[in-house]
Design a protein around this motif. Structure first.
Motif, short mmCIF file in Angstrom:
data_model
loop_
_atom_site.label_atom_id
_atom_site.label_comp_id
_atom_site.label_asym_id
_atom_site.label_seq_id
_atom_site.Cartn_x
_atom_site.Cartn_y
_atom_site.Cartn_z
N ALA A 17 0.92 -1.00 0.01
CA ALA A 17 -0.06 -0.06 -0.01
C ALA A 17 0.94 1.15 0.07
O ALA A 17 0.84 2.26 -0.55
N ARG A 18 1.97 1.47 0.65
CA ARG A 18 2.93 2.52 0.74
C ARG A 18 3.74 2.65 -0.50
O ARG A 18 3.82 3.62 -0.97
N MET A 19 3.84 1.54 -1.15
CA MET A 19 4.55 1.43 -2.53
C MET A 19 3.69 2.30 -3.49
O MET A 19 3.94 3.19 -4.45
N TRP A 20 2.33 1.78 -3.40
CA TRP A 20 1.24 2.15 -4.41
C TRP A 20 1.16 3.77 -4.15
O TRP A 20 0.87 4.79 -5.09
N TYR A 21 1.06 4.36 -2.83
CA TYR A 21 0.85 5.64 -2.67
C TYR A 21 1.89 6.56 -3.09
O TYR A 21 1.64 7.44 -3.50
N MET A 22 3.15 6.07 -2.93
CA MET A 22 4.34 6.71 -3.22
C MET A 22 4.38 6.99 -4.83
O MET A 22 4.81 7.96 -5.47
N GLN A 23 4.13 5.79 -5.35
CA GLN A 23 4.24 5.51 -7.12
C GLN A 23 3.20 6.04 -7.76
O GLN A 23 3.28 6.43 -8.84
N VAL A 24 1.89 6.11 -7.12
CA VAL A 24 0.78 6.65 -7.97
C VAL A 24 0.29 8.04 -7.51
O VAL A 24 0.38 8.95 -8.21
N PRO A 25 -0.35 8.03 -6.37
CA PRO A 25 -0.88 9.63 -5.84
C PRO A 25 0.22 10.52 -5.67
O PRO A 25 0.20 11.69 -6.24
N ARG A 26 1.76 10.21 -5.23
CA ARG A 26 2.51 11.16 -5.01
C ARG A 26 3.69 11.17 -5.98
O ARG A 26 4.66 11.51 -5.84
N GLU A 28 4.23 12.55 -9.04
CA GLU A 28 4.77 13.91 -9.31
C GLU A 28 5.37 14.62 -8.34
O GLU A 28 6.43 15.37 -8.67
N HIS A 29 4.82 14.63 -6.99
CA HIS A 29 5.69 15.06 -6.14
C HIS A 29 7.09 14.65 -5.99
O HIS A 29 8.02 15.42 -5.80
N TYR A 30 7.44 13.30 -5.87
CA TYR A 30 8.56 12.75 -5.72
C TYR A 30 9.44 13.05 -6.93
O TYR A 30 10.64 12.96 -6.96
N HIS A 31 8.82 13.16 -8.22
CA HIS A 31 9.43 13.35 -9.32
C HIS A 31 10.11 14.72 -9.30
O HIS A 31 11.38 15.02 -9.61
N GLU A 32 9.54 15.79 -8.89
CA GLU A 32 9.90 16.86 -8.57
C GLU A 32 11.20 17.17 -7.68
O GLU A 32 12.05 17.79 -7.71
N LEU A 33 11.00 16.21 -6.58
CA LEU A 33 11.99 16.17 -5.56
C LEU A 33 13.62 15.83 -6.11
O LEU A 33 14.46 16.32 -5.94
N ALA A 34 12.93 14.72 -6.89
CA ALA A 34 14.30 14.09 -7.47
C ALA A 34 14.97 15.00 -8.61
O ALA A 34 16.36 15.22 -8.53
N LEU A 35 14.09 15.62 -9.32
CA LEU A 35 14.63 16.54 -10.29
C LEU A 35 15.26 17.76 -9.59
O LEU A 35 16.54 18.19 -10.21
N ALA A 36 14.82 18.26 -8.41
CA ALA A 36 15.60 19.25 -7.85
C ALA A 36 16.87 18.97 -7.54
O ALA A 36 17.58 19.95 -7.40
#
Length: 696
Positions: A17-26, A28-36
């Motif tokens: 469930a945690r992996m789904w939450y990070m990879q689907v709803p969140r 875009e957020h983590y993509h921006e953090l990684a890019l930053a």
């Protein structure tokens, strides 16, 4: 075993469930953090708009210079708080180490000068106008200069030095408080950006500043730039066209400075002055001068301790303060037109005969004419021309008693107070400049409020006395103690003496030169009271957009046309045969007729202050000119000659008499050849330069 299996399944379900939450709803957020972590966003400041006079001549422009800056947090993270690297920088740029170390201190309540007023997240300027070879050494040897950088910085340039300094304002860094109050500023400002403080720089800051651009750079883990991901170009700020005329402003400042110096040579204690020139048709500020003044270049790159302390010192006499819109003084006889209009509205006859003795007994005391002279039975017209105090004393006394008889309306506005507010006195003019003073119109309502605010202190001083004053002047100490006692007991009463004093612009009456200029402009233009305006229009950097700053009507003079025309005729006679005749002796009034009124204001323990309020030409009014020189003498001898010099400069007349200040060299030509402010606007050419009106 079943229990263990259930626990393992529950853990796997939670992890899924945690992996789904990070990879689907969140995602875009983590993509921006990684890019930053692999990008760097740089803010590119926009070119700030220029400030121009009414014909397009530059008042404030821009220049770029190399600036060495420091990262506050990078220095703070060093073992010695960056002391060693600052010493290297000081040696390289040939500046004192103490000066550089002071600049990186954050300002606080206990912090002295110099210090950094801006945000600690901004690069802090250490040295401006640095030689390019020095800047290159810093950039190439970054390991030797951690936390130090060099970059191009746009700074303001003032082609006319001190000219109109208080009106123009200056730039300063954004403060930490501003960043915290407005989070969006972080996306708008680069490390070396400045915001407007004071003057039109502050009022029109958002339009002058423009919109910052940005570049998002791809950066490797070692900090190397790999390319540009996204770029948004900056939008240059708009140019501000003002109503100021550079030539008239220079004439006004020169005439005012000359008058202050001459008064000082005559032994007068004056050290300041103010003059205002308004366009009577729109309220535009053609010129506004205040002495002493200063050069706003001192703010570029951060002000040092010595200069800042000098600006605030008693010896410098507050050059940051504009006496024209912040100085408050009794208007003296320049207020008499207001009293006349109030008396006529209250029932006095314009065609009546009024006694002008050398003194008159009213409210239990004797009231004197200036210099004690009398003129017998005269008209209200002549009472203005010769400035007869006793006529206006009696008018003030009569209106006071009439007001008391009509229901004893001590809480309401009496005729003079109502007329004064109709002239715009006692309230802000609405000018597009900060820190304006409102002046004061004393009446029963004001006195009651003032008494409530000050009674406790007055009662304390009445009991304690003024021992410190008594050591040097016992009689003055006794006078102050008597005043305190009277104010303590019944200082809330509006008395006949208050109204009599106010009738000639004395007592607690206070005006600014700008307020008086606006009132006389309204007399000149037929009764319309305008909000004064420095700004005239905003022009986009490419010339495509023009936004006019339209005149704003604030009200109408509360008098009928017959009274207004009567006042205009009386004021026209003052420079010809009245109290300003000496100052305008030899002035070509056949070509340009001047209307005006002298004023001599007295204050306790101070020399007389000189006023002259005027407008011209009388047949087609264009300009209102007001001059104030505190503690310089009478209005006719100290202030009116300054106004004469201003009119001579506007119309191109040579100085020809008018007392000691009336002369002067023949000007090269009229400052305004058309005899009026320009009606057209300058334009911006395709190359970004300004097409000045006097180029045609």
């Amino acid at each position: 075993m079943v229990a263990v299996q259930l626990l393992v399944l529950a853990l796997f379900a939670g992890l899924t469930a945690r992996m789904w939450y990070m990879q689907v709803p969140r995602a875009e957020h983590y993509h921006e953090l990684a890019l930053a972590s692999h990008t760097q966003k740089l803010i590119e400041p926009a070119v700030r708009g220029r400030i121009l006079d009414s014909s397009g001549r530059p008042l404030v422009t821009n220049r770029t210079e190399l600036t060495v800056t420091a990262d506050f947090h990078a220095l703070l993270n060093q073992d010695d708080d960056g002391a060693a690297v600052l010493r290297k920088v000081a040696e390289l740029v040939d500046r004192p180490y103490e000066k550089l170390s002071g600049r990186v201190r954050l300002c606080g309540p206990e912090t002295g000068r110099p210090c950094w007023q801006g945000s600690p997240y901004q690069p802090i300027p250490l040295a401006e106008d640095v030689d390019p070879r020095v800047a290159l050494q810093i950039m190439e040897r970054k390991s030797e200069f951690p936390g130090i950088s060099a970059q191009q910085m746009a700074v303001r340039e003032y082609p006319h030095d001190e000219l109109a300094a208080q009106m123009l304002g200056y730039l300063q860094p954004i403060t930490q408080e501003e960043f915290e109050a407005r989070e969006e500023l972080r996306a708008e400002f680069s490390g070396v950006d400045r915001v407007g403080r004071g003057g039109v720089e502050g009022v029109y800051d958002e339009r002058l500043r423009g919109d910052s651009g940005s570049r998002v750079l791809a950066v490797s883990s070692q900090g190397d730039v790999r390319g540009t991901i996204k770029a948004t170009p900056p939008e240059p700020g708009m140019h501000l066209v003002t109503n100021i005329d550079t030539r008239v402003q220079q004439i006004t400042e020169d005439a005012l400075e000359s008058a202050v110096e001459q008064a000082q040579q005559q032994g007068k204690p004056t050290d300041s002055g103010a003059a205002v020139v308004l366009d009577v048709r729109t309220g535009g500020v053609v010129a506004m001068a205040s002495r002493p003044t200063y050069n706003p270049e001192v703010w570029n790159g951060g002000i040092d301790a010595k200069t800042y302390d000098k600006l605030l010192s008693e010896d410098a006499d507050e050059p940051l303060v504009s006496r024209a819109l912040q100085g408050q003084f009794p208007p003296g006889s320049t207020f008499k037109p207001t009293t006349l209009a109030a008396a006529v509205e209250n029932g006095a006859s314009l065609n009546g005969s009024y006694s002008c003795p050398g003194s008159v007994g009213l409210a239990g005391r004797s009231w004197q004419n200036f210099a004690g002279g009398g003129h017998g039975a005269i008209s209200l017209h002549k009472a203005i021309v010769v400035s007869c105090n006793t006529v206006f004393y009696k008018l003030g006394d009569e209106m006071y008693h009439d007001h008391k008889r009509n229901g004893d309306k001590q809480s309401g506005r009496d005729p003079v107070s109502a007329m004064a507010h109709g002239f715009g006195y006692g309230e802000l003019t609405g000018i597009d400049l900060p820190h304006e003073s409102s002046g004061r119109v004393p009446d029963a309502r004001w006195k009651r409020e003032y008494w409530e605010d000050t009674r406790e202190h007055s009662c304390k001083m009445a009991k304690k006395g003024y021992d410190d004053v008594a050591e040097e002047d016992p009689s003055h100490a006794a006078y102050l103690e008597r005043l305190a006692r009277e104010h303590c007991l019944d200082g809330d009463r509006w008395r006949a003496g208050d109204a009599i004093n106010r009738a000639i612009g004395q007592g607690d009456m206070l005006l600014t030169p700008l307020q008086l200029a606006r009132a006389y402009a309204a007399i000149a233009n037929g009764g319309t009271v305008y909000e004064p305006r420095v700004g005239r229009a905003l022009l986009s950097a490419d010339g495509e957009r023009v936004e006019r700053i339209e005149p704003v009507k604030a009200g109408e003079l509360p008098m009928d046309d017959r009274t207004l025309k009567y006042l205009q005729r009386a004021l026209t006679a003052v420079p010809k045969e009245g109290t300003a005749a000496g100052a305008f002796d030899g002035f070509p009034q056949g070509e340009v007729s001047i209307a005006g009124k002298t004023g001599t204001a007295t204050m306790q323990n101070r020399e007389d202050s000189a006023w002259f309020a005027s407008y011209a030409p009388t047949d087609d009014p264009q300009f209102a000119v007001v001059v104030l020189i505190p503690q310089a003498g009478t209005g006719g001898t100290a202030a009116a000659p300054v106004a004469r010099k201003i009119y001579e400069g506007i119309y191109g007349f040579s100085g020809s008499g008018g007392g000691e200040q009336g002369g002067g060299d023949r000007p090269s030509g009229p400052a305004l050849p058309s005899g009026a402010p320009p009606s057209e606007l300058p334009s911006v050419r395709a190359d970004g330069s300004v097409d000045q009106l006097d180029d045609h």
